[in-house]
Scaffold this motif. Structure first.
Motif, short mmCIF file in Angstrom:
data_model
loop_
_atom_site.label_atom_id
_atom_site.label_comp_id
_atom_site.label_asym_id
_atom_site.label_seq_id
_atom_site.Cartn_x
_atom_site.Cartn_y
_atom_site.Cartn_z
N ILE A 10 44.03 46.21 36.61
CA ILE A 10 42.90 46.97 36.08
C ILE A 10 43.00 48.43 36.49
O ILE A 10 42.80 49.34 35.66
N CYS A 11 43.34 48.65 37.73
CA CYS A 11 43.47 50.05 38.17
C CYS A 11 44.55 50.74 37.35
O CYS A 11 44.41 51.91 36.98
N GLY A 12 45.63 50.02 37.11
CA GLY A 12 46.70 50.61 36.31
C GLY A 12 46.22 50.99 34.92
O GLY A 12 46.46 52.10 34.45
N CYS A 44 36.91 45.39 38.59
CA CYS A 44 37.61 44.93 39.79
C CYS A 44 36.77 43.87 40.50
O CYS A 44 37.29 42.82 40.91
N LEU A 45 35.50 44.16 40.66
CA LEU A 45 34.65 43.20 41.37
C LEU A 45 34.59 41.88 40.63
O LEU A 45 34.55 40.82 41.25
N LEU A 46 34.60 41.98 39.32
CA LEU A 46 34.51 40.76 38.52
C LEU A 46 35.65 39.81 38.85
O LEU A 46 35.49 38.59 38.89
N THR A 47 36.81 40.39 39.13
CA THR A 47 37.95 39.52 39.39
C THR A 47 37.91 38.95 40.80
O THR A 47 38.52 37.92 41.06
N SER A 48 37.23 39.63 41.69
CA SER A 48 37.29 39.15 43.07
C SER A 48 36.00 38.46 43.50
O SER A 48 35.94 37.93 44.61
N ALA A 49 34.99 38.46 42.65
CA ALA A 49 33.72 37.87 43.06
C ALA A 49 33.83 36.35 43.08
O ALA A 49 34.38 35.74 42.18
N VAL A 50 33.30 35.74 44.13
CA VAL A 50 33.25 34.29 44.17
C VAL A 50 31.80 33.83 44.29
O VAL A 50 31.52 32.74 44.75
N GLU A 51 30.92 34.73 43.91
CA GLU A 51 29.50 34.39 43.93
C GLU A 51 29.01 34.76 42.54
O GLU A 51 29.18 35.89 42.09
N LYS A 90 33.07 37.65 25.57
CA LYS A 90 33.58 38.87 26.22
C LYS A 90 35.06 39.07 25.96
O LYS A 90 35.53 40.20 25.90
N VAL A 91 35.79 37.99 25.84
CA VAL A 91 37.22 38.16 25.58
C VAL A 91 37.50 38.21 24.09
O VAL A 91 38.65 38.25 23.68
N ALA A 120 39.59 41.55 32.97
CA ALA A 120 38.62 41.08 33.96
C ALA A 120 37.93 39.81 33.47
O ALA A 120 37.74 38.86 34.24
N ALA A 121 37.58 39.80 32.18
CA ALA A 121 36.90 38.62 31.66
C ALA A 121 37.81 37.40 31.70
O ALA A 121 37.37 36.28 31.98
#
Lengths: 111, 506, 170, 504, 349
Positions: free
Chosen positions: D83-85, D120-127, D219-220, D251-252
């Motif tokens: 995503i950053c890329g 970014c958060l979407l990919t790392s969120a586990v809540e 979303k996708v 991310a989605a």
């Protein structure tokens, strides 16, 4: 609470009723999204859906005694507010550009 | 040197392509670089026959390095008798192609030569790779430069022809890929040799395998093309730049049939062989008939090619030893002859800017060199004894006659006769008879030095191939699939007689 | 008591929601939605979510819907027109929605151990709420600031006039 | 106890947020007539730092932070870097293509960077709460960006369509979350996964799965939830489309992977056929519709729907192979799609002066570089070997075949053959000789500046690397896939669990 | 106490409070007219009754008896609904205000001096106030009059904008008390009299200032009375209203003023507690315990109202952009700063 009138408060409501109400609101929202012809009312229908969901959250929070459910609703409200701000800004922009809010007139891009 | 020679062969044209792409598009600079590169790579390919060990079984100059771990794709290349001369042929045609476009390509030379060299790489890749995925990669890659160049330099409606060409060959490769993936899912390898053994030992279920083989065959058959799948040929031949058309024509599909269908799935190949033989014969006749009635010489050439390639297909799916020998030899011969024809017609087209046969006539006196060479090439193509076309045709027809079916052989021979008819008629219409208006109105400029420098050697090569096929045949026989094919059919006596006769020519 | 309150406000809720769909004037729809929201606040109260009930009124009814009415007024949006498109949407929409509702309702009615709510249930205090909010859910809370920031930024960027336009509107 | 300070686990997000705030503040405090372009460089540097920080996260042990709301693992790092890329390339692209006189540039970059925070958060969120908020952040940012060309009428139109349908989808996702919360009493991913097998109301879980899938598939932009895509892509400015067709989608998809493989792994028999159907539908609908498009951006929009279909084919793959294939495909898709939209941006112009396929005619003669790049990216989209697109499809269909979905692979590959038709239509139009007598219409010759050059270089390099030496990236994807498969056992200290048993 | 008694008592409380509240409204009007008159060096109403003391009653009767005109072209349902919303919101919010010492209770813990003791009382007030916006907004819109619409747009925008600053200014107080319950908030500032009031002892003077500003804006009062700026908009949103409907808006406005005063009293000025706190020990009569706090409360509220009128008589009106700038650019950041400072201080203590 005074026990003398406590019995009147005894009658309880099954949570399933709340959930049904929530489902009904959600579905009415979906319906509104499909049939309403004004951008603002379409948006309102989405808000209605969110409200339906919120009721589910609160009900489940009650069922599980889990505060998380309520907090979720709180966040949904915040998000809804943010969405409303942006959404209405977009609607205003549309109105400026096209001078209409009718869904069927927003058709510059079609096949 | 022997280890890295194949890598070098692959890398040199690629490096040339990148170099051309990076340097500025100024004057003839890209052309010079391309010429240099293709000459170098031709030189490198010549290294192969020089160091090829006859009688040694299996692949030579083999390199097998893991490339991607999962799925286990490895950079696995190698040559055997089957691919050896094809690689050389590609190497030979490359500088010829560059020279052919020397004056014909006037704008965006950089893109042209860069893509041309990329095409070169892809073709080398197809012939060299022994890993199914790598092979598939080059197979697909070979489409792109061709398609783009057709679109860019198409004579009339390039994009349409390019699209037709691309889709016709790309869509069938979808089942091919699925088949490869299925094989991988079942066996865990893309390695040709391993797969060959696994399939031969019957460790895969027969039912799906049949479909897999069909998927392979389908992809190749379109590319060759085999009779009902030839829809793209005419447009492509008439639109493609000369250099591209001569380089590509037919070789990839035929090679793939031999290597990845007959050798990989012998049992399945045997099952479908009768159908293919029938289709091939129909293709020979159909192509020849259509070639007879064409008014445009590119289209005529296209249908002639269909006819000839069908003949080779017949040789392959006769599944006789001699037949496939003949087929390989005929691929080489056809490559050279077709190349020369393309060059000559391209030269004519450059001068007179039309491909309508009617417009020509009586050119022999004005462009004697062209006429001479054209006649030689046409004769080679017809299959006149002592010229290259004869050997292959004879081997194929005779093996079909004896090993497959007399009826089909006779029908195919009829096609060959028709072939003589349209070629000679073409020669007659182009070069002899009363001079046409166009021939009179334009100055008759004969072949330039460059063209002569290309064409005469080719003509000599045709002669050598016709006279001394034994220079090639033993190497061709030294191929991996040989024992497997041999098991299928024992050599009939008279074929071995002929064979010894050919040996005697050496 | 709880039952009565539930019936009254659930009824109001549904009536409001249906009215939202039936009204053709946006502002009437908006008012219906406000009714829904306020009734929902009461229902939250019945479920012991006191803080949420207040927040519902303040945020939803008091802020979001004000914004809606504000925009409706600002743009002076008239009655919506019924068009062919809307009939088509109805044709697809009604069955689809009925199916969704049916499925969810079945799921809910089949669900077991859902329990019930009465007036004597505990009320979630604001302390409990904030205890979880600021410990376990601290990160989402902090991230919300980005959300709000982006909303402000976006609204400003959108509502401002375009680069080329010197004059408002067209 | 977790020895890693929590802040390290969200370092990229923190850096991005700070960058966004910095851009915003500087933008607000600069006097109006000053150019804002340099803010783009600030944003680019910030994104690069975030990218670097996410790479640094690889050194951290796999684990969660902030009371198990956010996770760091090779999976999250993979998507963070991706995503950053993408965002970096999008910013570079915007640097040269946004109208120079625009006073909105500062806001633009801030929005992009803030949007990246959400993605970014979407990919790392586990809540799921965090998932929801992150999703909204990224969505709202993209809604606004989609409507950035306010004066054409198309811009706001795209924005409103995107907005309404996006919010609609979010509501579905949210309802799904509510139901899963009702079934399990928690919204923490690992806890849900643990609770589902013993959940009392299994039907609630099923309904939740269905609703969440609807939300995410919206979303996708997978068919039949794709209706918004073409209009949005057409109406939004091209540099924005480069971003919004890739990063939020990536991310989605990460979320989808997490949901199906981590939350509902036990319901595989249910979602797998569902996604099978969606995959087939997406590719077919996308490709068939793309065939008849004349507008390049619309065509690419439908093509992106088709690509979502190919990507979903990977979900038929068993275990980590499916995840790895999907992750890889996303990376490949992102590289080539960003690239092609960068080219389209340059050719069509910010205001879409040349939107049609026939306008691209002779591009290779007008600008050899852009023409060649266009064809290159199109070749990658077709799936020609030695480009990222090939290996993307390859892995996806390998996973599908490995998972037993041979028909899916066949349909997919036939579809990609079909897709070649319209990609090549454009490619060959670009390769075609231009018409000489153009009626004197001024044809712009696009200029390639430093920033755009860098962006294109990145995209080309990424596409080539993914096509020639995909090993490294695939390794990363596989490492991620393994971490996604195995939820850390001690994600939450049992004493702190706030949920209790349901009412009797 | 049975449920029936409970209801009856509650009803009684409601009736009494409303009557007193409305009277308060009426006399606030009088107070304002008199005071403004004095400030402008004139008498104000002085004819009806002693010093004009019956003036409000007469005014009320007048508006009640006047013809109720509903202009053509208005959107009738909303036109009628709007003043009702406005007034009822103004009335409802008083229901959670504790106006006397809640320590004085009846049997079963029945509160005499507060209609409802809600845990989130402060939020209830804010919520109801925010609903009150609709009254104004709908009035302006349904009147179908440009002045009205402009007035109501201005008003809505102003209310939304200042609600933020208002809410934020209260956060410091809430943090200090640790509760949203108004009773608890007051009790947290009970003991040392004026020194423990949030305004002084609680160091919330900045918050009070913000609250004051925001409150003026929220009630559409001078210097923020743009929505009804006569010189520009005739009478703003209630241009088209007459007789009782107009009176309802009027009452709502003054009711809101009183509510705002009540909140200020409760949150910043120690509510019903005496400014001397525990320093002066009063005789422990029931009447004293019950009534003295009410007196204090009323006194504080009227002080606050006095301030209102004083400001109105003194300051000129803002311009609209100044108003918005002031709210967003100064009050909001200031309120946030105040929150930060307060939390730091609380953490430090």
């Amino acid at each position: 609470m005074n026990p003398t009138y406590a019995h009147m408060l005894q009658q309880e409501v099954p949570l399933a009723w709340y959930l049904l109400l929530s489902a009904a609101l959600f579905c009415l929202g979906v319906l509104g999204f499909l049939i309403k012809r004004n951008l603002i009312t379409v948006f309102m229908s989405i808000e209605l859906m969110l409200n339906g969901v919120n009721l589910s959250f609160v009900t489940f929070a009650h069922q599980w005694h889990a505060v998380k459910g309520q907090i979720f609703v709180f966040f949904v409200m915040v998000v809804a507010a943010a969405e409303a701000a942006v959404g209405l800004a977009i609607i205003i922009a549309i109105f400026r550009a096209r001078a209409t809010l009718a869904v069927d007139r927003i058709d510059l891009m079609k096949l | 040197m022997n280890e890295s020679i194949l890598t070098l062969i692959l890398l040199v044209p690629l490096a040339g392509a990148v170099l051309v792409a990076l340097l500025p598009d100024r004057g003839k600079l890209p052309a010079w670089i391309a010429l240099l590169t293709s000459l170098v790579s031709f030189g490198l390919t010549l290294h192969l026959p020089a160091h090829f060990v006859l009688g040694q079984h299996g692949f030579q100059f083999e390199i097998n390095r893991p490339w991607i771990e999962n799925p286990a794709i490895s950079y696995h290349v190698g040559v055997d008798g089957l691919s050896l001369w094809l690689v050389v042929l590609v190497g030979l045609l490359a500088p010829v192609g560059v020279l052919a476009s020397w004056n014909a390509i006037k704008e965006r030379r950089k893109i042209f030569y860069s893509l041309f060299l990329l095409q070169q790489t892809a073709m080398f890749g197809v012939f060299l790779s022994l890993d199914l995925m790598v092979y598939y990669g080059f197979w697909e890659l070979s489409l792109v430069p061709m398609a783009i160049l057709i679109a860019m330099y198409g004579r009339r409606d390039g994009p349409k022809a390019a699209l037709k060409f691309f889709l016709f060959t790309f869509i069938p490769s979808a089942p091919l890929l699925v088949a490869i993936l299925w094989l991988y899912a079942r066996t865990g390898t893309f390695n040709f040799a391993e797969l060959q053994v696994l399939i031969a030992t019957g460790s895969l279920p027969a039912g799906p395998l049949c479909w897999v083989a069909l998927a392979f065959l389908f992809a190749f058959a379109v590319k060759v093309p085999v009779f009902p799948l030839h829809g793209w040929v005419a447009d492509t031949y008439s639109e493609a730049p000369v250099a591209l058309a001569m380089v590509v024509a037919g070789k990839l599909g035929l090679y793939s049939m031999l290597r990845f269908h007959v050798e990989l799935f012998p049992a399945q190949a045997r099952a479908v062989a009768p159908i293919l033989v029938a289709l091939a014969v129909i293709g020979i006749l159909y192509g020849a008939c259509l070639a007879l009635v064409q008014r445009d010489f590119w289209r005529l050439l296209a249908y002639a090619a269909l006819s000839h390639l069908s003949l080779i297909t017949l040789g392959i799916y006769g599944l006789t030893f001699t037949g496939s020998d003949g087929a390989v030899f005929q691929i080489l011969s056809h490559g050279v002859v077709d190349g020369a024809l393309f060059l000559l017609l391209g030269a004519l087209y450059d001068r007179y800017a039309t491909s309508q046969i009617v417009s020509y006539g009586g050119l022999a006196a004005r462009v004697p060199q062209t006429a001479t060479l054209f006649v030689i090439t046409a004769l080679a193509m017809i299959g006149l004894p002592m010229l290259s076309g004869f050997v292959g045709e004879f081997l194929i027809l005779s093996s079909t006659f004896t090993g497959v079916s007399r009826g089909w052989a006779i029908a195919a021979a009829l096609g060959v006769i028709l072939g003589a008819a349209y070629m000679l008629w073409l020669v007659q219409r182009l070069f002899y008879g009363p001079p046409s208006e166009m021939a009179l109105s334009k100055p008759g400029v004969d072949l330039g030095l460059g063209a002569q420098a290309m064409l005469w050697p080719l003509a000599v090569l045709m002669l050598v191939m016709g006279l001394a096929p034994s220079l090639w045949i033993p190497t061709i026989e030294n191929r991996v699939g040989t024992p497997l094919v041999k098991e299928l059919t024992s050599l009939p006596d008279h074929v071995s007689t002929l064979y010894s006769h050919l040996e005697g020519l050496r | 008591m709880h039952l009565i309150l539930f019936i009254v406000f659930a009824g109001l809720c549904l009536a409001g929601a249906v009215n939202l769909l039936l009204q053709s004037h946006p502002i009437s729809s908006a008012l219906s939605l406000i009714v829904v929201m306020v009734s929902l606040a009461v229902l939250y109260l019945l479920l012991g979510a006191e803080f949420l009930a207040a927040a519902q009124v303040i945020v939803y009814a008091g802020a979001i819907m004000v914004l809606f009415t504000f925009v409706v007024m600002l743009l002076n949006a008239g009655r919506e027109e019924r068009t062919r498109g809307s009939y088509a949407a109805r044709l697809v929409g009604f069955p689809a929605v009925a199916v969704i509702l049916g499925i969810i309702a079945t799921v809910i009615l089949k669900a077991q151990g859902l329990g019930s709510a009465g007036l004597r249930d505990d009320i979630t205090s604001t302390q409990e709420l904030s205890a979880v909010l600021f410990t376990k859910l601290l990160l989402p809370f902090e991230v919300t600031s980005v959300l709000i920031l982006i909303a402000i930024l976006g609204a400003v960027a959108l509502a401002r006039h375009g680069d080329g336009e010197g004059t408002p509107g067209k | 106890m977790n020895p890693v300070p929590d802040i390290y686990r969200i370092l990229p997000e923190v850096i991005l947020t700070l960058t966004g705030v910095l851009v915003m503040v500087v933008d607000a405090s600069l006097p109006a007539p000053w150019p804002r372009r340099s803010l783009g460089w600030v944003a680019a540097i910030g994104t690069t730092l975030a990218l670097w920080a996410s790479l640094g996260q690889l050194a951290l042990p796999v684990g969660t932070a902030f009371s198990a709301t956010v996770e760091t693992s090779p999976f999250t790092v993979f998507f963070h870097v991706l995503i950053c890329g993408i965002v970096l390339v999008a910013i570079l692209l915007a640097l040269d293509t946004l109208p120079a006189k625009s006073h909105h540039q500062g806001e633009y970059y801030a929005l992009v960077v803030f949007g990246a925070v959400g993605m970014c958060l979407l990919t790392s969120a586990v809540e799921l709460l965090l998932v929801f908020i992150a999703l909204e952040i990224s969505s709202i940012a993209t809604y606004v960006l989609a409507g950035y060309r306010k004066d054409t009428g198309r811009g706001p139109e795209a924005a409103i369509k995107y907005f309404l349908l996006g919010s609609f989808a979010t509501a579905f996702l949210l309802y799904g979350i509510a139901l899963i919360f009702g079934a399990t009493g928690t919204t923490q991913v690992y806890e849900i996964a643990r609770a589902i097998p013993t959940a009392q109301n299994h039907s609630l879980v099923l309904a939740a799965l269905a609703l969440m899938l609807v939300g995410i598939l919206f979303k996708v932009s997978a068919a039949p939830f794709h209706v918004w895509t073409p209009d949005v892509y057409e109406g939004a400015p091209s540099p924005v489309v480069a971003l919004l067709s890739t990063a939020p989608k990536a991310a989605a998809f990460a979320l989808l992977l997490r949901v199906v493989y981590e939350v509902f792994p036990t319901l595989r028999s249910l979602w797998s056929p569902l996604l099978w159907g969606v995959a087939v539908l997406s590719m077919t609908v996308g490709n068939l519709a793309a065939l008849r498009q004349q507008n390049v951006k619309r065509m690419l929009a439908y093509s992106s729907i088709a690509h979502a279909g190919y990507l979903l084919a990977a979900f038929a793959g068993l275990g980590s192979s499916g995840i790895a294939a999907a992750s890889f495909y996303i990376a490949a898709y992102a590289a080539m799609n960003v690239g092609i939209f960068a080219v389209v941006t340059l050719v069509s112009g910010y205001e879409d002066e040349l939107p049609l396929i026939q306008d691209f005619r002779g591009l290779i003669y007008r600008s050899p570089l852009l023409g060649a790049l266009l064809i290159f990216f199109l070749a990658s989209l077709v799936g020609i070997p030695f480009t990222g697109g090939f290996f993307g499809k390859f892995y996806s269909f390998t996973a599908a075949v490995g998972g037993g979905a041979v028909w899916l692979a066949i349909i997919g590959l036939l579809n990609s053959g079909l897709a070649a038709a319209y990609y090549l239509h454009l490619a060959f139009a670009a390769a075609q000789r231009p018409v000489e007598s153009d009626g004197g219409a001024p044809v712009l010759t696009p200029q390639v500046g430093v920033a755009v050059g860098a962006a294109l270089l990145f995209a080309v390099a990424a596409t080539l690397v993914l096509g020639i030496v995909p090993g490294e990236v695939l390794h990363a994807a596989e490492a991620g896939a393994h971490t996604l498969q195995a939820p850390p056992a001690a994600a939450v200290e049992p004493g702190v669990m706030l949920t209790s048993q349901p009412n009797p | 106490m049975t449920i029936l008694e409970f209801f009856l008592w509650s009803l009684l409380k409601v009736v009494v409070v409303i009557v007193v509240f409305l009277l308060g409204v009426a006399y606030t009007v009088l107070l304002e007219r008199k005071l403004v008159g004095r400030i402008q060096n004139r008498w104000g109403p002085s004819r009806v009754g002693w010093f004009g003391i019956l003036q409000p009653l007469v005014d009320g009767a007048k508006s009640f008896l006047k013809e109720d005109i509903i202009p053509t072209g208005v959107y009738r349902p909303l036109y009628i609904l709007a003043p009702i919303i406005a007034l009822s919101c103004a009335l409802i919010s008083i229901s959670v205000v504790p106006f006397g010492d809640p320590g004085v209770t009846g049997s079963g813990g029945f509160h005499f001096f507060q209609i409802a003791d809600v845990n989130v009382g402060l939020l209830v007030i804010l919520g109801i106030t925010s609903i009150g916006v609709y009254g104004i907004a709908l009035a302006g819109w349904s009147s179908n009059n440009k002045y009205s619409l402009l007035g109501s747009l201005r008003s809505s925008a102003q209310l939304i904008s200042y609600e933020l600053a208002l809410g934020l200014s209260l956060v410091g107080v809430v943090m200090r008390a640790g509760s949203l319950n108004l009773r608890v908030i007051v009790e947290s500032q009970a003991h040392r009299g004026i020194l423990s009031w949030n305004l002084f002892g609680g160091l919330q003077f900045v918050a009070f200032f913000i609250y004051l500003m925001a409150a003026y804006a929220e009630t559409n009062r001078s210097p923020f009375d743009l929505p009804e700026a006569e010189s520009e908009l005739t009478a703003g949103y209630h241009t088209e209203y007459s007789s009782m409907k107009f009176a309802m808006f009027f009452m709502a406005e003054y009711g809101n003023m009183i509510t705002v005063g009540c909140v200020a009293t409760l949150l910043f000025l120690g509510g019903w507690t005496s400014p001397f706190g525990d320093l002066i020990h009063l005789p422990d009569f029931f009447l004293v315990r019950a009534l003295l706090p009410i007196c204090w409360f009323v006194f504080k509220v009227f002080t606050f109202l006095f301030l209102y009128v004083w400001v109105r008589g003194t300051l000129p009106r803002f311009r609209y952009d100044q108003l918005m700038n002031f709210g967003w650019r100064y009050l909001m950041p200031l309120a946030i700063l105040n929150i930060v400072a307060t939390s730091l201080w609380l953490a430090y203590r």
